[in-house]
Scaffold this active site. Structure first.
Site, PDB file in Angstrom:
ATOM      1  N   SER A 192       3.364  -2.144  10.222  1.00 54.78           N
ATOM      2  CA  SER A 192       4.818  -2.201  10.448  1.00 54.78           C
ATOM      3  C   SER A 192       5.411  -3.566  10.129  1.00 54.78           C
ATOM      4  O   SER A 192       6.364  -4.005  10.774  1.00 54.78           O
ATOM      5  CB  SER A 192       5.161  -1.779  11.887  1.00 54.78           C
ATOM      6  OG  SER A 192       4.747  -0.441  12.117  1.00 54.78           O
ATOM      7  N   GLU A 217      -5.402  -4.876  10.445  1.00 51.22           N
ATOM      8  CA  GLU A 217      -4.393  -3.839  10.640  1.00 51.22           C
ATOM      9  C   GLU A 217      -4.665  -3.112  11.957  1.00 51.22           C
ATOM     10  O   GLU A 217      -5.471  -2.162  11.987  1.00 51.22           O
ATOM     11  CB  GLU A 217      -4.442  -2.829   9.487  1.00 51.22           C
ATOM     12  CG  GLU A 217      -4.151  -3.427   8.130  1.00 51.22           C
ATOM     13  CD  GLU A 217      -3.544  -2.397   7.174  1.00 51.22           C
ATOM     14  OE1 GLU A 217      -2.489  -2.703   6.636  1.00 51.22           O
ATOM     15  OE2 GLU A 217      -4.109  -1.307   7.012  1.00 51.22           O
ATOM     16  N   HIS A 277      -9.557   1.264   4.871  1.00 50.24           N
ATOM     17  CA  HIS A 277      -8.290   1.454   5.581  1.00 50.24           C
ATOM     18  C   HIS A 277      -8.537   2.404   6.762  1.00 50.24           C
ATOM     19  O   HIS A 277      -9.329   3.338   6.660  1.00 50.24           O
ATOM     20  CB  HIS A 277      -7.238   2.037   4.633  1.00 50.24           C
ATOM     21  CG  HIS A 277      -5.864   1.987   5.216  1.00 50.24           C
ATOM     22  ND1 HIS A 277      -5.440   2.890   6.154  1.00 50.24           N
ATOM     23  CD2 HIS A 277      -4.841   1.106   5.037  1.00 50.24           C
ATOM     24  CE1 HIS A 277      -4.193   2.576   6.513  1.00 50.24           C
ATOM     25  NE2 HIS A 277      -3.811   1.501   5.852  1.00 50.24           N
ATOM     26  N   GLU A 311      -6.937   4.785   7.852  1.00 49.51           N
ATOM     27  CA  GLU A 311      -6.706   6.206   7.556  1.00 49.51           C
ATOM     28  C   GLU A 311      -7.930   6.829   6.892  1.00 49.51           C
ATOM     29  O   GLU A 311      -8.205   8.016   7.068  1.00 49.51           O
ATOM     30  CB  GLU A 311      -5.435   6.355   6.698  1.00 49.51           C
ATOM     31  CG  GLU A 311      -4.186   6.071   7.534  1.00 49.51           C
ATOM     32  CD  GLU A 311      -3.004   5.530   6.755  1.00 49.51           C
ATOM     33  OE1 GLU A 311      -3.004   5.563   5.515  1.00 49.51           O
ATOM     34  OE2 GLU A 311      -2.062   5.044   7.428  1.00 49.51           O
ATOM     35  N   ASN A 330       0.874  -1.170   0.000  1.00 48.38           N
ATOM     36  CA  ASN A 330       0.000   0.000   0.000  1.00 48.38           C
ATOM     37  C   ASN A 330       0.914   1.224   0.000  1.00 48.38           C
ATOM     38  O   ASN A 330       1.504   1.551   1.022  1.00 48.38           O
ATOM     39  CB  ASN A 330      -0.892  -0.019   1.255  1.00 48.38           C
ATOM     40  CG  ASN A 330      -1.725   1.255   1.385  1.00 48.38           C
ATOM     41  OD1 ASN A 330      -1.740   2.089   0.477  1.00 48.38           O
ATOM     42  ND2 ASN A 330      -2.411   1.394   2.506  1.00 48.38           N
ATOM     43  N   TRP A 331       1.005   1.827  -1.164  1.00 49.67           N
ATOM     44  CA  TRP A 331       1.933   2.961  -1.297  1.00 49.67           C
ATOM     45  C   TRP A 331       1.439   4.200  -0.548  1.00 49.67           C
ATOM     46  O   TRP A 331       2.178   5.146  -0.378  1.00 49.67           O
ATOM     47  CB  TRP A 331       2.124   3.319  -2.772  1.00 49.67           C
ATOM     48  CG  TRP A 331       2.906   2.327  -3.579  1.00 49.67           C
ATOM     49  CD1 TRP A 331       3.429   1.127  -3.146  1.00 49.67           C
ATOM     50  CD2 TRP A 331       3.283   2.452  -4.961  1.00 49.67           C
ATOM     51  NE1 TRP A 331       4.087   0.507  -4.174  1.00 49.67           N
ATOM     52  CE2 TRP A 331       4.027   1.298  -5.299  1.00 49.67           C
ATOM     53  CE3 TRP A 331       3.057   3.422  -5.936  1.00 49.67           C
ATOM     54  CZ2 TRP A 331       4.539   1.088  -6.581  1.00 49.67           C
ATOM     55  CZ3 TRP A 331       3.563   3.222  -7.213  1.00 49.67           C
ATOM     56  CH2 TRP A 331       4.299   2.068  -7.527  1.00 49.67           C
ATOM     57  N   LYS A 332       0.163   4.209  -0.181  1.00 49.73           N
ATOM     58  CA  LYS A 332      -0.460   5.396   0.426  1.00 49.73           C
ATOM     59  C   LYS A 332      -0.210   6.601  -0.496  1.00 49.73           C
ATOM     60  O   LYS A 332      -0.136   6.425  -1.717  1.00 49.73           O
ATOM     61  CB  LYS A 332       0.056   5.596   1.844  1.00 49.73           C
ATOM     62  CG  LYS A 332      -0.126   4.318   2.692  1.00 49.73           C
ATOM     63  CD  LYS A 332       0.021   4.517   4.148  1.00 49.73           C
ATOM     64  CE  LYS A 332      -0.193   3.184   4.861  1.00 49.73           C
ATOM     65  NZ  LYS A 332      -0.134   3.284   6.300  1.00 49.73           N
ATOM     66  N   GLY A 340       2.444   2.350  10.765  1.00 53.59           N
ATOM     67  CA  GLY A 340       3.392   3.458  10.638  1.00 53.59           C
ATOM     68  C   GLY A 340       4.119   3.800  11.924  1.00 53.59           C
ATOM     69  O   GLY A 340       4.762   4.844  12.022  1.00 53.59           O
TER      70      GLY A 340
HETATM   71  P1  13P Z   1       3.034   0.414   7.581  1.00 52.53           P
HETATM   72  O1  13P Z   1       3.546  -0.881   7.016  1.00 52.53           O
HETATM   73  O2  13P Z   1       3.786   1.614   7.086  1.00 52.53           O
HETATM   74  O3  13P Z   1       2.925   0.356   9.077  1.00 52.53           O
HETATM   75  O4  13P Z   1       1.538   0.608   7.031  1.00 52.53           O
HETATM   76  C1  13P Z   1       0.663  -0.453   7.138  1.00 52.53           C
HETATM   77  C2  13P Z   1      -0.563  -0.121   6.393  1.00 52.53           C
HETATM   78  O5  13P Z   1      -1.315   0.762   6.763  1.00 52.53           O
HETATM   79  C3  13P Z   1      -0.833  -0.879   5.164  1.00 52.53           C
HETATM   80  O6  13P Z   1      -2.110  -0.629   4.680  1.00 52.53           O
END
Ligand code: 13P
Length: 247
Positions: free
Chosen positions: A209, A165, A94, A96, A8-10, A171
Site C-alpha cells: 500500500s 512486504e 511474492h 501471493e 508490480n502490475w500483478k 492491497g
Molecule cells: P499494493 O501496493 O497494491 O498494496 O501491492 C503491494 C505489492 O504486493 C507489491 O508487490
C-alpha cells in the site's frame, strides 16, 4: 545508493492499457530521473514492454521465474526466456505466490538462483502475516525467509534486491508506519551484513500500500532503499509522484 522504484502490475493489463501507461510513464520521466525505475509485468506482455521501454529510463522484469533451468515444466517460464526479452528483474517469493501456489522458502531460493544464473536480479519478497505479527514473530519469519535465499545463493547475495512486504499491508490500504518498516529493514540489513561484506549494495524495498501520500516518509528511512508498488503503479501519475519522492 540510488533508490529503486519498481511497479508490480500483478495480473492486470491489456495491450491497450499497457501502452497508455508506459507512454505516460516514459513521457513523465523524459526530463530526467534520479531513481532507478522498473515495471514487473505479466509474462505475455514482456515483448510489448521491451519495445515500448527500450531507450527509456524504465527497466522491466517478470513477476516470477521457474526454479528449473529447462525441461518438462508445463506453464513455467525460465530465466533464460526472460533474458531473451531483456528482463533486468524477476520478483521471486511474492506472498501471493507463497500463499496461492505453495511456494516454500526453498523453492523461492532456487528461483533466485536461476535468475542470478541468467544475469537477472531477483527481487526477493519476504514478509509476515497479520497473525505472525500479532504473535511477535515478524523477525523470525522474515529472517527465515531471507536465510533460505542466503543459504542457496551464498557469495552472490550482494546481487539481489530484497523487498519487505508485510502481508497485512498488501492491497489493504494499511501501510506499515515508517517506523515499523524501518525496524524490519534494519533486521534484514543486519542479516545481510552478517552474510556478505558487500551488503551495502543490496537494496531493501518496502512494499504494501505504498502510494503518493506515504512514499516520501517511508523512503526517508535510512534502510528503505526503494519501493515495490502494486496498485499505485497502474496509475502513471501516481507512480510518477512516487518516483519523484525517491529522487
Ligand atoms: P499494493 O501496493 O497494491 O498494496 O501491492 C503491494 C505489492 O504486493 C507489491 O508487490
Amino acid at each position: 545508493m540510488r533508490k529503486l522504484i519498481a511497479g508490480n502490475w500483478k495480473m492486470h493489463g491489456s495491450l491497450a492499457d499497457n501502452e497508455a501507461l508506459l507512454r505516460a510513464l516514459c513521457g513523465g520521466l523524459a526530463a530526467g530521473v534520479h531513481a532507478d525505475v522498473a515495471v514487473c509485468v505479466p509474462a505475455p506482455y514482456l515483448a510489448q514492454v521491451q519495445a515500448l521501454c527500450t531507450g527509456s529510463p524504465v527497466t522491466w522484469g517478470a513477476q516470477d521465474v521457474s526454479a528449473h533451468e529447462a525441461g518438462p515444466y508445463t506453464g513455467e517460464v525460465s530465466a533464460s526466456m526472460l533474458r531473451d526479452f531483456g528482463c533486468r528483474w524477476a520478483i521471486v517469493g511474492h506472498s501471493e505466490r507463497r500463499q496461492y501456489h505453495g511456494e516454500t522458502d526453498e523453492i523461492v531460493a532456487r528461483k533466485a538462483q536461476q535468475a542470478l544464473a541468467c544475469g537477472i536480479t531477483p527481487i526477493v519478497c519476504v514478509g509476515e502475516t497479520e497473525a505472525e505479527r500479532a504473535q511477535g514473530d515478524t523477525e523470525i519469519v522474515v529472517k527465515r525467509q531471507l536465510a533460505a535465499v542466503i543459504h542457496v545463493v551464498r557469495h552472490c547475495i550482494s546481487e539481489i534486491v530484497v523487498a519487505y512486504e508485510p502481508v497485512w499491508a498488501i492491497g489493504t490500504g494499511r501501510t506499515a508506519t515508517p517506523e515499523q518498516a524501518q525496524a524490519v529493514h534494519a533486521v534484514l540489513r543486519a542479516q545481510l551484513r552478517a552474510a556478505s561484506a558487500s551488503e551495502r549494495r543490496v537494496r531493501i524495498l518496502y512494499g504494501g500500500s505504498m502510494n503518493a501520500g506515504n512514499a516520501a516518509a517511508l523512503l526517508a528511512q535510512p534502510d528503505i532503499d526503494g519501493g515495490l508498488i502494486g496498485s499505485a503503479s497502474l496509475r502513471a501519475h501516481e507512480f510518477l509522484q512516487i518516483i519523484a519522492a525517491a529522487s
